[in-house]
Design a protein around this motif. Structure first.
Motif, mmCIF file in Angstrom:
data_model
loop_
_atom_site.group_PDB
_atom_site.id
_atom_site.type_symbol
_atom_site.label_atom_id
_atom_site.label_comp_id
_atom_site.label_asym_id
_atom_site.label_seq_id
_atom_site.Cartn_x
_atom_site.Cartn_y
_atom_site.Cartn_z
ATOM 1 N N MET A 113 0.760 -1.045 0.090
ATOM 2 C CA MET A 113 -0.066 0.003 0.016
ATOM 3 C C MET A 113 0.738 1.166 0.100
ATOM 4 N N GLU A 114 1.812 1.389 0.876
ATOM 5 C CA GLU A 114 2.859 2.360 0.748
ATOM 6 C C GLU A 114 3.535 2.760 -0.476
ATOM 7 N N LEU A 115 3.835 1.212 -1.219
ATOM 8 C CA LEU A 115 4.568 1.863 -2.336
ATOM 9 C C LEU A 115 3.665 2.096 -3.442
ATOM 10 N N LYS A 116 2.283 1.530 -3.213
ATOM 11 C CA LYS A 116 1.170 2.110 -4.257
ATOM 12 C C LYS A 116 1.148 3.652 -4.171
ATOM 13 N N ARG A 117 1.033 4.223 -3.099
ATOM 14 C CA ARG A 117 1.097 5.683 -2.827
ATOM 15 C C ARG A 117 2.328 6.204 -3.442
ATOM 16 N N THR B 152 -13.921 1.900 -4.372
ATOM 17 C CA THR B 152 -13.006 2.268 -2.861
ATOM 18 C C THR B 152 -13.321 1.925 -1.797
ATOM 19 N N LYS B 153 -14.381 0.736 -1.849
ATOM 20 C CA LYS B 153 -14.697 0.040 -0.660
ATOM 21 C C LYS B 153 -13.450 -0.886 -0.350
ATOM 22 N N LEU B 154 -13.038 -1.016 1.066
ATOM 23 C CA LEU B 154 -12.123 -1.740 1.381
ATOM 24 C C LEU B 154 -12.168 -3.194 1.327
ATOM 25 N N GLY C 86 -2.112 -5.029 -1.849
ATOM 26 C CA GLY C 86 -1.657 -3.765 -1.535
ATOM 27 C C GLY C 86 -1.392 -2.823 -2.569
ATOM 28 N N LEU C 87 -0.674 -3.281 -3.562
ATOM 29 C CA LEU C 87 -0.434 -2.596 -4.806
ATOM 30 C C LEU C 87 -1.775 -2.456 -5.578
ATOM 31 N N LEU C 88 -2.711 -3.375 -5.668
ATOM 32 C CA LEU C 88 -4.038 -3.134 -6.239
ATOM 33 C C LEU C 88 -5.173 -2.260 -5.722
ATOM 34 N N ILE C 89 -4.868 -2.033 -4.306
ATOM 35 C CA ILE C 89 -5.796 -1.195 -3.461
ATOM 36 C C ILE C 89 -5.793 0.360 -4.236
ATOM 37 N N PRO C 90 -6.989 0.901 -4.653
ATOM 38 C CA PRO C 90 -6.748 2.256 -5.140
ATOM 39 C C PRO C 90 -6.540 3.194 -3.912
ATOM 40 N N MET C 91 -5.774 4.407 -4.381
ATOM 41 C CA MET C 91 -5.579 5.520 -3.406
ATOM 42 C C MET C 91 -6.906 5.984 -3.452
ATOM 43 N N ARG C 92 -7.085 6.623 -2.130
ATOM 44 C CA ARG C 92 -8.424 7.439 -1.643
ATOM 45 C C ARG C 92 -8.015 8.692 -1.307
ATOM 46 N N HIS C 93 -8.502 9.635 -1.804
ATOM 47 C CA HIS C 93 -8.195 11.265 -1.468
ATOM 48 C C HIS C 93 -9.149 11.649 -0.507
ATOM 49 N N HIS C 94 -8.913 12.624 0.074
ATOM 50 C CA HIS C 94 -9.903 13.388 0.996
ATOM 51 C C HIS C 94 -11.261 13.578 0.371
ATOM 52 N N SER C 95 -11.269 14.012 -0.881
ATOM 53 C CA SER C 95 -12.320 14.104 -1.767
ATOM 54 C C SER C 95 -13.414 12.993 -1.813
ATOM 55 N N ASP C 96 -12.729 11.820 -1.564
ATOM 56 C CA ASP C 96 -13.633 10.544 -1.492
ATOM 57 C C ASP C 96 -14.122 10.343 -0.329
ATOM 58 N N GLU C 97 -13.818 10.875 0.932
ATOM 59 C CA GLU C 97 -14.215 10.387 2.069
ATOM 60 C C GLU C 97 -15.857 10.682 2.143
#
Length: 226
Positions: A58-62, A184-186, A215-226
């Motif tokens: 996940m961190e690498l994806k970010r 974006t659902k976990l 972890g690499l395939l979980i999409p990034m979520r930005h604050h606008s998605d919350e």
């Protein structure tokens, strides 16, 4: 966390090389039941490390999407470092043990990097190190783990189970589809990730790669998605 890890490792080394070694050996083989029963060391190696590599993925994806690795040329350095870190220790091992037949199959042992300890030492010894250094180490971890799995599969495996491997491929495809559909659902990623790790384990491939892939395939979520 790094300090706890180093202290635990030191205590384990002392225990394993002292008069209480038989008791220590029995402790790490204690059966633990959490849904299913397995020895304590398997919970650590096959469950704890999966979660560790999930976080690394996940961190690498970010970093790949909005960090220091956005420029794909930055990926070349950790990739080359991982290859060199696997190839050179194996060559040195074979050179030192040349002519000792009983040692020839051990060349893969020094080619593996214990990335958990590497990250812990980095965080302890260089708290003010640039973030790019930690990210490079995490990227190196992924490449090194992939290389180690390939080595085990090609040179040390007694056969890969094709049906579980096919199920793992389906799980990876489903994860990629979820990402492509911008889900974006976990929880769907976690369920598929658990299935992927279980399938890889049954196929004879270490489950940590499933954690990294998830972890690499979980999409990034930005604050606008919350």
């Amino acid at each position: 966390g790094g300090l706890i890890m180093m202290c635990a490792a030191l205590l384990a080394l002392i225990a394993a090389n002292s008069a209480i070694a038989p008791q220590y050996e029995s402790v790490i083989h204690w059966p633990i039941t959490l849904g299913f029963t397995a020895p304590l060391h398997l919970w650590v190696n096959d469950v704890g490390m999966v979660l560790f590599f999930l976080m690394i993925g996940m961190e690498l994806k970010r970093e790949l999407t909005e960090g220091v690795l956005v420029d794909k040329r930055q990926v070349i350095l950790p990739l080359v470092a991982a290859l060199g870190g696997m190839i050179m220790p194996a060559i040195l091992f074979l050179a030192i043990n040349h002519g000792i037949d009983a040692h020839q199959t051990g060349w893969a042992i020094p080619s593996a990097t214990d990335i958990a300890f590497a990250v812990a030492i980095l965080l302890l010894a260089a708290k003010n190190a640039p973030p790019a250094l930690k990210i490079m180490l995490l990227a190196l971890a992924i490449f090194d783990d992939l290389g180690a799995i390939l080595i085990i599969a090609l040179f040390y495996s007694h056969g890969i189970a094709l049906l579980p491997l096919a199920l793992a491929s389906v799980a990876i495809g489903a994860l990629a589809l979820l990402q492509r559909k911008h889900c974006t659902k976990l929880w769907p990623y976690m369920l598929l990730g658990i299935g992927l790790c279980a399938a890889l384990h049954q196929a004879g491939v270490h489950a940590t790669i499933g954690g990294a892939i998830t972890g690499l395939l979980i999409p990034m979520r930005h604050h606008s998605d919350e």
